[in-house]
Design an enzyme around this catalytic site. Structure first.
Site, PDB file in Angstrom:
ATOM      1  CE  LYS A 112      -4.395  -1.707   1.626  1.00 42.44           C
ATOM      2  NZ  LYS A 112      -5.613  -1.478   2.373  1.00 42.44           N
ATOM      3  CE  LYS A 193      -6.435  -8.294  -1.247  1.00 39.70           C
ATOM      4  NZ  LYS A 193      -7.059  -8.244   0.019  1.00 39.70           N
ATOM      5  CE  LYS A 196     -13.827  -3.813   0.940  1.00 44.00           C
ATOM      6  NZ  LYS A 196     -12.891  -3.358   1.937  1.00 44.00           N
TER       7      LYS A 196
HETATM    8  P1  ATP Z   1      -8.365  -3.501   0.036  1.00 46.04           P
HETATM    9  O1  ATP Z   1      -8.051  -4.159  -1.241  1.00 46.04           O
HETATM   10  O2  ATP Z   1      -8.841  -2.110  -0.107  1.00 46.04           O
HETATM   11  O3  ATP Z   1      -7.318  -3.690   1.073  1.00 46.04           O
HETATM   12  P2  ATP Z   1     -10.005  -5.729   0.512  1.00 46.04           P
HETATM   13  O4  ATP Z   1     -10.828  -5.945  -0.705  1.00 46.04           O
HETATM   14  O5  ATP Z   1      -8.825  -6.591   0.758  1.00 46.04           O
HETATM   15  O6  ATP Z   1      -9.634  -4.211   0.598  1.00 46.04           O
HETATM   16  P3  ATP Z   1     -10.837  -5.796   3.284  1.00 46.04           P
HETATM   17  O7  ATP Z   1     -11.895  -4.953   3.884  1.00 46.04           O
HETATM   18  O8  ATP Z   1      -9.440  -5.424   3.574  1.00 46.04           O
HETATM   19  O9  ATP Z   1     -11.018  -5.858   1.713  1.00 46.04           O
HETATM   20  O10 ATP Z   1     -11.068  -7.311   3.646  1.00 46.04           O
HETATM   21  C1  ATP Z   1     -12.240  -7.855   4.182  1.00 46.04           C
HETATM   22  C2  ATP Z   1     -12.188  -9.351   4.191  1.00 46.04           C
HETATM   23  O11 ATP Z   1     -12.273  -9.840   2.854  1.00 46.04           O
HETATM   24  C3  ATP Z   1     -10.912  -9.950   4.778  1.00 46.04           C
HETATM   25  O12 ATP Z   1     -11.228 -11.041   5.594  1.00 46.04           O
HETATM   26  C4  ATP Z   1     -10.130 -10.392   3.568  1.00 46.04           C
HETATM   27  O13 ATP Z   1      -9.314 -11.490   3.863  1.00 46.04           O
HETATM   28  C5  ATP Z   1     -11.241 -10.775   2.606  1.00 46.04           C
HETATM   29  N1  ATP Z   1     -10.827 -10.631   1.217  1.00 46.04           N
HETATM   30  C6  ATP Z   1     -10.487  -9.476   0.601  1.00 46.04           C
HETATM   31  N2  ATP Z   1     -10.166  -9.697  -0.688  1.00 46.04           N
HETATM   32  C7  ATP Z   1     -10.310 -11.025  -0.892  1.00 46.04           C
HETATM   33  C8  ATP Z   1     -10.125 -11.874  -2.028  1.00 46.04           C
HETATM   34  N3  ATP Z   1      -9.750 -11.395  -3.198  1.00 46.04           N
HETATM   35  N4  ATP Z   1     -10.372 -13.186  -1.892  1.00 46.04           N
HETATM   36  C9  ATP Z   1     -10.766 -13.672  -0.705  1.00 46.04           C
HETATM   37  N5  ATP Z   1     -10.948 -12.942   0.403  1.00 46.04           N
HETATM   38  C10 ATP Z   1     -10.730 -11.629   0.326  1.00 46.04           C
END
Ligand code: ATP
Ligand code: LTN
Length: 324
Positions: A112, A193, A196
């Site tokens: 990040k 991955k 968001k």
């Molecule tokens: P960012 O990418 O902005 O960091 P994020 O999409 O990773 O956000 P978070 O709010 O950080 O979302 O994560 C919420 C939950 O979703 C966590 O338990 C994380 O492990 C899960 N998660 C996020 N992205 C994935 C993915 N691509 N596949 C499976 N689980 C995910």
């Protein structure tokens, strides 16, 4: 007494199918077996700039999506992190026992930080705040996607360090996740991955995307140039679509898709995803019809967890010799 479960999700960006299949779906499945707390981590979201009005709306949208995706407020507490001051308070105390090197080694921080012009201190402290979320409630189990295992390991290290410096204060959460959700990759780039914070309109399937858009995104997903699915040799794009379809619909198996032409396979994947998301979207519209409903759930959640948080903060202050 039931073991306590805690997990969190940031109210930033659009909640996507990776968040659902990797996290929220599992939470809904296990919530009855534990004392469950699900936290909308708005203080984590502001480690990078969020437009204030949008963030305020996203917090409620995320709560509504939790409920729509099966979190039952009769069985679980849904809370907003910033509504319980103990999260920020405990984070400071934990910061003081955390060596800087532990934080600089975190891969999410490194990734990040690379994307920011100025790196806020909050980005570095992010995992300490996450440790505070978990330790504040003495949670034994933390269901998160695999991408968070390094942060969970750090939480254990911080808890152990605090306990050895100041005496047994915290429950050290389990290392092994009892439920590991699917890891979902981006549709536009199956080696990254689904996230968001990634932009790109073909990257993620948002839980609130309309059904036509979902179909379009899946049909356009990046794959290799083979003509048909071969489950023995499939590349990351097809493998990702298969993971998504299987997680949405258990009747999709490797055998059932082997040999399908890519076009037909993608249609089958879209069908599975739409069948899974359509009822969630319907329920989302129901729960958001009355805005006071969501606020009521969040107030109830806060009232339920507040005594637990206050008890931990008191214990920690007293262990450290702070004024109680
Ligand atoms: P960012 O990418 O902005 O960091 P994020 O999409 O990773 O956000 P978070 O709010 O950080 O979302 O994560 C919420 C939950 O979703 C966590 O338990 C994380 O492990 C899960 N998660 C996020 N992205 C994935 C993915 N691509 N596949 C499976 N689980 C995910
Ligand atoms: N860092 C997590 C979100 C998160 C969390 C938590 C998860 C914040 N606090 C406490 C579990 C427990 C993420 O980015 N997915």
């Amino acid at each position: 007494m039931k073991a306590r479960v805690l997990s969190g999700l940031q109210p930033s960006g659009q909640l996507h199918i990776g968040n659902y299949l990797g996290a929220v779906k599992n939470w809904a499945e296990i919530q009855g077996g534990y004392e469950s707390i699900f936290c909308i981590v708005d203080l984590h979201a502001v480690t990078v700039y969020q437009e204030p009005k949008e963030l305020a709306a996203k917090i409620r949208e995320t709560a509504a999506l939790f409920l729509a995706a099966g979190i039952d407020p009769e069985q679980s507490s849904v809370i907003v992190q910033s509504s319980v001051s103990g999260h920020a308070e405990l984070a400071w105390m934990l910061t003081c026992v955390t060596p800087l090197g532990w934080l600089q080694r975190m891969t999410q921080f490194k990734a990040k930080a690379e994307k920011q012009e100025t790196i806020g201190d909050g980005l570095l402290q992010y995992p300490v705040l996450m440790a505070a979320d978990i330790l504040l409630y003495q949670a034994a189990i933390v269901p998160v996607g695999e991408d968070q295992s390094q942060h969970l390991e750090l939480t254990r290290d911080i808890a152990q360090r605090f306990n050895s410096l100041y005496g047994q204060t915290f429950v050290v959460p389990a290392t092994h996740l009892p439920i590991v959700g699917a890891r979902i990759m981006g549709l536009d780039d199956p080696t990254q991955k689904m996230s968001k914070s990634a932009t790109g309109s073909g990257h993620a399937i948002a839980l609130l995307d309309d059904l036509k858009t979902i179909q379009k995104k899946i049909l356009r997903a990046t794959t290799d140039s083979q003509p048909a699915v071969d489950v023995e040799t499939m590349g990351p794009g097809i493998a990702n679509l298969l993971t998504i379809a299987q997680a949405c619909d258990s009747s999709v198996t490797k055998e059932s898709v082997n040999g399908m032409r890519y076009g037909d396979f993608k249609k089958r994947v879209a069908e599975a995803v739409i069948a899974r998301l359509e009822p969630i979207q319907k329920r989302y519209r129901e729960v958001t019809a009355d805005p006071a409903y969501i606020d009521g759930i969040l107030t109830r959640g806060r009232e339920h967890v507040l005594p637990i948080a206050e008890d931990t903060v008191r214990k920690v202050k007293s262990a450290m010799g702070l004024y109680v």
